[in-house]
Write an enzyme that holds these catalytic residues in place. Structure first.
Site, PDB file in Angstrom:
ATOM      1  N   HIS A  35       0.822  -1.204   0.000  1.00 20.64           N
ATOM      2  CA  HIS A  35       0.000   0.000   0.000  1.00 20.64           C
ATOM      3  C   HIS A  35       0.864   1.266   0.000  1.00 20.64           C
ATOM      4  O   HIS A  35       1.594   1.531   0.960  1.00 20.64           O
ATOM      5  CB  HIS A  35      -0.892  -0.037   1.250  1.00 20.64           C
ATOM      6  N   GLU A  62       1.026  -0.672  -5.053  1.00 26.63           N
ATOM      7  CA  GLU A  62      -0.051   0.286  -5.345  1.00 26.63           C
ATOM      8  C   GLU A  62       0.457   1.656  -5.780  1.00 26.63           C
ATOM      9  O   GLU A  62       1.464   2.142  -5.252  1.00 26.63           O
ATOM     10  CB  GLU A  62      -0.934   0.479  -4.097  1.00 26.63           C
ATOM     11  N   ASP A  64      -1.380   5.488  -6.283  1.00 28.26           N
ATOM     12  CA  ASP A  64      -2.518   6.416  -6.362  1.00 28.26           C
ATOM     13  C   ASP A  64      -2.116   7.448  -7.405  1.00 28.26           C
ATOM     14  O   ASP A  64      -1.015   8.001  -7.344  1.00 28.26           O
ATOM     15  CB  ASP A  64      -2.760   7.099  -5.015  1.00 28.26           C
ATOM     16  N   HIS A  77      -1.080  10.270  -3.089  1.00 27.27           N
ATOM     17  CA  HIS A  77      -2.336   9.764  -2.530  1.00 27.27           C
ATOM     18  C   HIS A  77      -3.472  10.783  -2.619  1.00 27.27           C
ATOM     19  O   HIS A  77      -4.611  10.446  -2.905  1.00 27.27           O
ATOM     20  CB  HIS A  77      -2.166   9.348  -1.072  1.00 27.27           C
ATOM     21  N   GLU A 171      -4.687   3.294  -8.549  1.00 22.74           N
ATOM     22  CA  GLU A 171      -6.011   3.840  -8.213  1.00 22.74           C
ATOM     23  C   GLU A 171      -6.175   5.184  -8.907  1.00 22.74           C
ATOM     24  O   GLU A 171      -5.327   6.070  -8.768  1.00 22.74           O
ATOM     25  CB  GLU A 171      -6.164   4.030  -6.693  1.00 22.74           C
TER      26      GLU A 171
HETATM   27  O1  G3P Z   1      -6.860   1.863  -2.605  1.00 25.59           O
HETATM   28  C1  G3P Z   1      -6.921   1.067  -1.471  1.00 25.59           C
HETATM   29  C2  G3P Z   1      -6.669   1.947  -0.337  1.00 25.59           C
HETATM   30  O2  G3P Z   1      -5.484   2.616  -0.639  1.00 25.59           O
HETATM   31  C3  G3P Z   1      -7.795   2.907  -0.202  1.00 25.59           C
HETATM   32  O3  G3P Z   1      -7.486   3.849   0.663  1.00 25.59           O
HETATM   33  O4  G3P Z   1      -7.232   6.211   0.948  1.00 25.59           O
HETATM   34  O5  G3P Z   1      -5.244   4.744   1.089  1.00 25.59           O
HETATM   35  O6  G3P Z   1      -6.286   5.239  -1.103  1.00 25.59           O
HETATM   36  P1  G3P Z   1      -6.517   5.067   0.370  1.00 25.59           P
HETATM   37 CA    CA Z   2      -5.315   3.845  -2.779  1.00 24.65          CA
END
Ligand code: G3P
Ligand code: CA
Length: 358
Positions: A35, A62, A64, A77, A171
């Site tokens: 993450h 991941e 963002d 993020h 994302e």
């Molecule tokens: O995308 C999964 C998780 O990352 C969702 O929460 O706010 O960390 O993007 P966030």
């Molecule tokens: Ca995310």
């Protein structure tokens, strides 16, 4: 004949390169998603945090993704810059009325001038205070905001040199906000993924968003038009988080997620997505105790529809272990073995990889 052999050779070489790019390997039954990188150890979404995560051998890393003023995709993020950079110091007059410095108001060249740090909040006296006290010291060393392309190229390069075949888990952040600002971030992300060889469900990529309207558009309009068919993940929020907004002119109202928790909600999601990303308490009832772990109904609804379940976010920091779990490992055990989720988003990918005994 010679020409034919040479052409065949080119096809084989091209296919080998394609394997290095998107690696269509067997997916383990249960996966680990780093993450924001190895964000428990280094500032989130920096290339060093992604390289460290890579070395921990998760299945996916991941990203963002948000867009800049000059239409570049960067890995951040938030769609504003002030929680993790020194933007307020370098560009003091560039905040909007709400006091935030939006990435979309800055060119990539400007964003590259910023120093990235561990996430912080301002205390009562306006001084930055680390959001996680036990993590990497704020303002230490020298980190910058990577572009999406830079990160893909680094992961693909490591897939070549180390050969782990680690995937992307991008994302699309706030797509409705971006479209309201005149930018089609979804199309840009898909174009970038296609450029780097990710085009179908066998490729090692999950594309995620909190916005169901945009995910349906990606599934039904954008991907067919671009000859793509990627795995999609519906992230789930509660309506009052204001995570997804619906625009009517300049007025934005929160999208209601209520339907997703109903008995037929997951059936509806399965019409356009391959998996869900729920918040942990949507999977395990927070009122659970160590001797009475209650799995939420959403899990059975999603499994019935064949949807993958990848909850967020597993953190080992002090104060982040729910009262029903004795420690981080116990929390992983509850989710992987009692709720039988298909994967977890974690800031500590090394611990989840170790738990799965890889
Ligand atoms: O995308 C999964 C998780 O990352 C969702 O929460 O706010 O960390 O993007 P966030
Ligand atoms: Ca995310």
């Amino acid at each position: 004949m010679k020409k034919r052999i040479r052409l065949l050779g080119m096809v084989i070489v091209t296919n080998i390169c394609a394997l290095n790019i998107s690696w269509a390997g067997e997916e383990p039954e249960q996966i680990v998603i780093a993450h924001r990188g190895a964000s428990g150890y280094l500032p989130e979404h920096t290339l060093p945090a992604k390289a460290l995560a890579y070395g921990m051998k998760p299945d996916y890393i991941e990203q963002d993704v948000v867009m800049t003023k000059d239409d570049q995709l960067v890995v951040l993020h938030d769609h504003y810059l002030d929680r993790v950079t020194n933007v307020a110091e370098i560009f003091p007059n560039r905040a909007r009325k709400d006091g935030r410095y939006y990435a979309i108001d800055f060119t990539l060249a400007e964003i590259k001038q910023l120093k990235v740090t561990e996430g912080f909040v301002l205390d009562e006296s306006g001084q930055p205070k680390a959001a996680f006290q036990g993590r990497f010291p704020i303002w230490q060393s020298n980190f910058s905001v990577p572009t999406f392309a830079e990160e893909i190229e680094m992961i693909q390069g490591l897939n070549k040199t180390l050969g782990y075949g680690i995937g992307l888990y991008p994302e699309i952040k706030a797509p409705a906000f971006h479209r309201h600002e005149g930018k089609d971030i979804s199309k840009a992300v898909l174009t970038m993924l296609k450029k780097y060889g990710y085009t179908n469900k066998q490729d090692k990529v999950y594309l995620q968003s909190f916005d169901p309207i945009e995910l349906k558009r990606i599934d039904k309009e954008l991907m067919p038009a671009m000859g793509m068919d990627l795995k999609l993940v519906q992230l789930i929020a509660y309506t009052d988080w204001n995570e997804t907004m619906v625009y009517n002119g300049d007025k934005a109202t929160p999208y209601s997620y209520d339907w997703m928790f109903k008995a037929d909600g997951m059936h509806k999601v399965a019409q356009y997505a391959d998996g869900i990303g729920p918040w942990k308490p949507m999977v395990i009832d927070e009122k659970s105790t160590p001797t009475n772990i209650k799995v939420m109904p959403l899990v059975a609804f999603a499994k019935k529809e064949g949807l993958k379940i990848h909850p967020y976010t597993f953190r080992a920091d002090e104060g982040r272990i729910p009262s029903y779990a004795t420690d981080f490992t116990d929390m992983l055990d509850i989710f992987y073995n009692k709720a039988k989720v298909d994967g977890v988003f974690t800031d500590f990918p090394d611990k989840a990889v170790q738990f799965l005994n890889r």
